[in-house]
Design a protein around this motif. Structure first.
Motif, mmCIF file in Angstrom:
data_model
loop_
_atom_site.group_PDB
_atom_site.id
_atom_site.type_symbol
_atom_site.label_atom_id
_atom_site.label_comp_id
_atom_site.label_asym_id
_atom_site.label_seq_id
_atom_site.Cartn_x
_atom_site.Cartn_y
_atom_site.Cartn_z
ATOM 1 N N LYS A 1 0.844 -1.199 0.000
ATOM 2 C CA LYS A 1 0.000 0.000 0.000
ATOM 3 C C LYS A 1 0.873 1.241 0.000
ATOM 4 C CE LYS A 1 -0.389 -0.852 4.948
ATOM 5 N NZ LYS A 1 -1.280 -1.311 6.031
ATOM 6 N N VAL B 1 1.224 4.783 1.648
ATOM 7 C CA VAL B 1 0.795 5.357 2.925
ATOM 8 C C VAL B 1 1.270 6.806 3.013
ATOM 9 C CG1 VAL B 1 0.894 5.160 5.440
ATOM 10 C CG2 VAL B 1 0.930 3.089 4.010
ATOM 11 N N LYS C 1 1.261 9.885 5.712
ATOM 12 C CA LYS C 1 1.052 10.140 7.133
ATOM 13 C C LYS C 1 1.361 11.607 7.451
ATOM 14 C CE LYS C 1 2.248 5.539 8.924
ATOM 15 N NZ LYS C 1 3.159 4.784 9.824
ATOM 16 N N ASP D 1 -8.503 0.447 -4.339
ATOM 17 C CA ASP D 1 -9.288 1.493 -3.694
ATOM 18 C C ASP D 1 -10.112 2.181 -4.773
ATOM 19 O OD1 ASP D 1 -10.200 3.937 -2.561
ATOM 20 O OD2 ASP D 1 -8.574 3.890 -1.079
ATOM 21 N N SER E 1 -3.527 9.599 8.801
ATOM 22 C CA SER E 1 -2.901 9.001 7.614
ATOM 23 C C SER E 1 -3.985 8.532 6.646
ATOM 24 C CB SER E 1 -2.002 7.821 7.994
ATOM 25 O OG SER E 1 -2.772 6.768 8.536
ATOM 26 N N GLU F 1 -4.266 5.397 3.578
ATOM 27 C CA GLU F 1 -3.608 4.224 2.990
ATOM 28 C C GLU F 1 -4.325 3.838 1.706
ATOM 29 O OE1 GLU F 1 -3.603 1.179 5.916
ATOM 30 O OE2 GLU F 1 -2.167 2.202 7.238
ATOM 31 N N PRO G 1 -4.361 0.789 -0.869
ATOM 32 C CA PRO G 1 -3.844 -0.553 -1.225
ATOM 33 C C PRO G 1 -3.691 -0.697 -2.738
ATOM 34 C CG PRO G 1 -6.153 -0.671 -0.600
ATOM 35 C CD PRO G 1 -5.731 0.742 -0.338
ATOM 36 N N GLU H 1 4.578 0.563 1.705
ATOM 37 C CA GLU H 1 4.784 -0.557 2.617
ATOM 38 C C GLU H 1 4.437 -1.858 1.891
ATOM 39 O OE1 GLU H 1 2.496 0.133 6.096
ATOM 40 O OE2 GLU H 1 3.600 1.959 6.676
#
Length: 574
Positions: free
Chosen positions: A160, A162, A164, A194, A217, A219, A221, A279
């Motif tokens: 994903k 990310v 933040k 998504d 955050s 995320e 995917p 990540e």
């Protein structure tokens, strides 16, 4: 060829006259037990009326026994058929996992800070994003089955993007993304998981509309669906010296472009920044396009040749088959085309250094089931063969010429394609092979079938008869695709050759022709006492003219105008 052939053609000639004479009736009104000389002599040449035989069918002449290696097909054609064994070999394509933990560097971006000494409001402060996330993935321990890697279809685990907010101090700040895209390198193809994000150009992850505000955050995917190793940045390092320790190396950058607006309030000394990362735990490889080199050990058992009929099993027999044939039935569920070759060596007790035959590049197609391959000798007969593919081996007859006890199979070599194929990983396939010798009995020039047979038991019929010479003539119609020659010697009741009895046999019957033949049995000392039969040597030969004609049970030999002459008369005991 077999016993009935010689019985009809020769014994039928000799015994017809000799045994017939010995069966003369005697009038019971005479008492011949009195002291009366019961010996009579009939002088001069005695000639018996001509006679003929019915068609002597090949199926009756050969007398093939049940269970023999020679059988007939539905059309009556004789076939040398020998079933072989079945074997199976495993083809394993191990699974491949690319470890990606720590392979993406991530970036940190300065946002806003409060150095005023009091609380402040942040009203839609825009931060322009133009950053790169470095990729540095080196995953080792990859299977040696993959020799060269062109591309890989993949599925990501826990991957994903990310974004933040990094806050220090009191910061009641939210963020909103706009005109944002994440550009993956050219060697990657991705899909969005998504609904607010879409993929364009196969690798650009794009925000559809302005994003929703977030305080901590967001995320996104994603799934990396393909890696192209022909594009810069993706490499496959094949280690030929160490098994199963190859490396997939992915290098390059993921480009971040867009805007992030910050708003809210901040306390004195507080700061808000951004951290953007990819990540990922791993990338699972589902299918590859690659040059593969799995271990494929094709086993072919030795071929035992058993239950050969007598007429083909004499030590002097030499067979020159027009088109010997081996059939392989193969099943290969894998997508790998396999080629194999082997050396076939005939083995026969008492015969050394028989010629071997090498077969090469026999192709087992990928994804086939019950695929029939015929290995044969004569390319001109391809159309006659029912098989999915045919391989011509010009000297194949070497392995069958002397009718071996078995055919040893050695030096089996397997070749796999050097070009890339598409294949699933983590798969197991069973490649199965079975073979069968299935050859029509068509004999070429060079064939020499030699068979010997003793026809005896005449002594009891001839013990009261003395004669000097018997002569027979006849016309023989030979509808076999073999020439037939006969030689003979006279034997007594213990099988010993009678040196004083001469058999003069002139029997050379051409294939497919009608021939006039004759033979005679005579004595050099005026007596045939002890004659119990003839030991015959029959030689059947193939020819160039008949090489494409197979033996068929409906072919025949017919004898016409059989004439028997006893020369010089006979003396017999009544």
């Amino acid at each position: 060829m077999k016993r009935n052939f010689k019985n009809h053609a020769v014994v039928g000639v000799c015994a017809l006259g000799l045994i017939g004479l010995n069966s003369c009736q005697v009038d019971d009104a005479y008492d011949l037990d009195k002291e009366i000389d019961k010996t009579i002599t009939v002088g001069g040449d005695l000639t018996f009326p001509t006679s003929s035989t019915d068609n002597m069918m090949l199926k009756d002449l050969l007398e093939i026994e049940d269970g023999s290696a020679v059988v007939t097909d539905e059309k009556g054609n004789y076939i040398l058929q020998q079933a072989g064994s079945s074997n199976s070999t495993e083809i394993d394509i191990p699974g491949v996992t690319i470890s990606t933990a720590g392979g993406f560097s991530g970036v940190e971006i300065d946002g806003v800070s409060n150095t005023t000494g009091s609380n402040i409001d942040i009203d839609g402060t825009n931060i322009v994003i133009d950053e790169d996330i470095a990729i540095d993935i080196n995953s080792d321990g990859i299977t040696s089955v993959l020799k060269e890697l062109v591309s890989a279809n993949t599925n990501c685990v826990g991957t994903k993007v990310v974004v933040k907010l990094s806050k220090n101090g009191y910061a009641n700040i939210s963020a909103k993304m706009s005109d944002f895209e994440v550009v993956f390198p050219e060697f990657m193809t991705i899909e969005s998981l998504d609904e607010n994000w879409e993929v364009t150009d196969g690798r650009i992850l794009t925000l559809k509309n302005e994003g929703s505000s977030f305080n901590e955050s967001v995320e996104v995917p994603v799934n990396i669906t393909k890696i192209d190793f022909e594009k810069e940045g993706a490499d496959y390092i094949y280690n030929n010296n160490v098994k199963d320790n190859n490396v997939i190396s992915l290098n390059g950058a993921i480009v971040l472009r867009g805007n992030i607006a910050l708003e809210g309030s901040m306390g004195s000394g507080a700061s808000v920044g951004l951290k953007i990362d990819v990540e990922s735990e791993s990338i699972e490889v589902n299918e590859v396009k690659a040059v593969v080199d799995p271990e494929v050990d094709i086993e072919i058992d030795d071929m035992d040749i058993t239950d050969i009929p007598d007429f083909m099993n004499d030590e002097n027999v030499a067979i020159e088959l027009t088109d010997p044939r081996l059939f392989f039935t193969v099943t290969n569920p894998s997508p790998i085309e396999v080629k194999f070759g082997a050396v076939l060596t005939p083995v026969k007790t008492g015969m050394d250094n028989l010629e071997s035959v090498q077969i090469k590049d026999v192709t087992i197609p990928a994804g086939c089931r019950n695929y029939v391959i015929c290995i044969h000798q004569n390319a001109e007969m391809d159309e006659d063969i029912q098989a999915d593919s045919k391989v011509v081996v010009e000297n194949l007859n070497n392995i069958i010429r002397n009718i071996p006890e078995k055919i040893e199979v050695s030096q089996v070599e397997v070749k796999l394609p050097e070009e890339a194929i598409s294949i699933e990983t983590g798969k197991h396939y069973d490649l199965a092979t079975a073979y069968e010798v299935k050859t029509p009995l068509m004999f070429s020039e060079g064939t020499e079938i030699v068979y010997t047979e003793t026809m005896d038991g005449w002594g009891s019929d001839l013990e009261d008869i003395e004669f000097n010479e018997i002569e027979a003539t006849m016309s023989v119609e030979n509808k076999l695709p073999l020439g037939v020659k006969m030689d003979a010697v006279a034997v007594d009741n213990t099988g010993n050759v009678l040196s004083n009895v001469k058999v003069d046999m002139d029997m050379d019957i051409k294939a497919g022709a009608t021939s006039d033949v004759k033979f005679s049995v005579s004595t050099t000392n005026g007596s045939m006492k002890g004659l119990d039969g003839l030991k015959l040597t029959v030689t059947a030969t193939g020819s160039e003219e008949t090489k494409g004609i197979g033996l068929n049970e409906n072919q025949y030999i017919k004898i016409d105008n059989l004439k028997l002459k006893l020369k010089g008369g006979i003396t017999m005991e009544l």
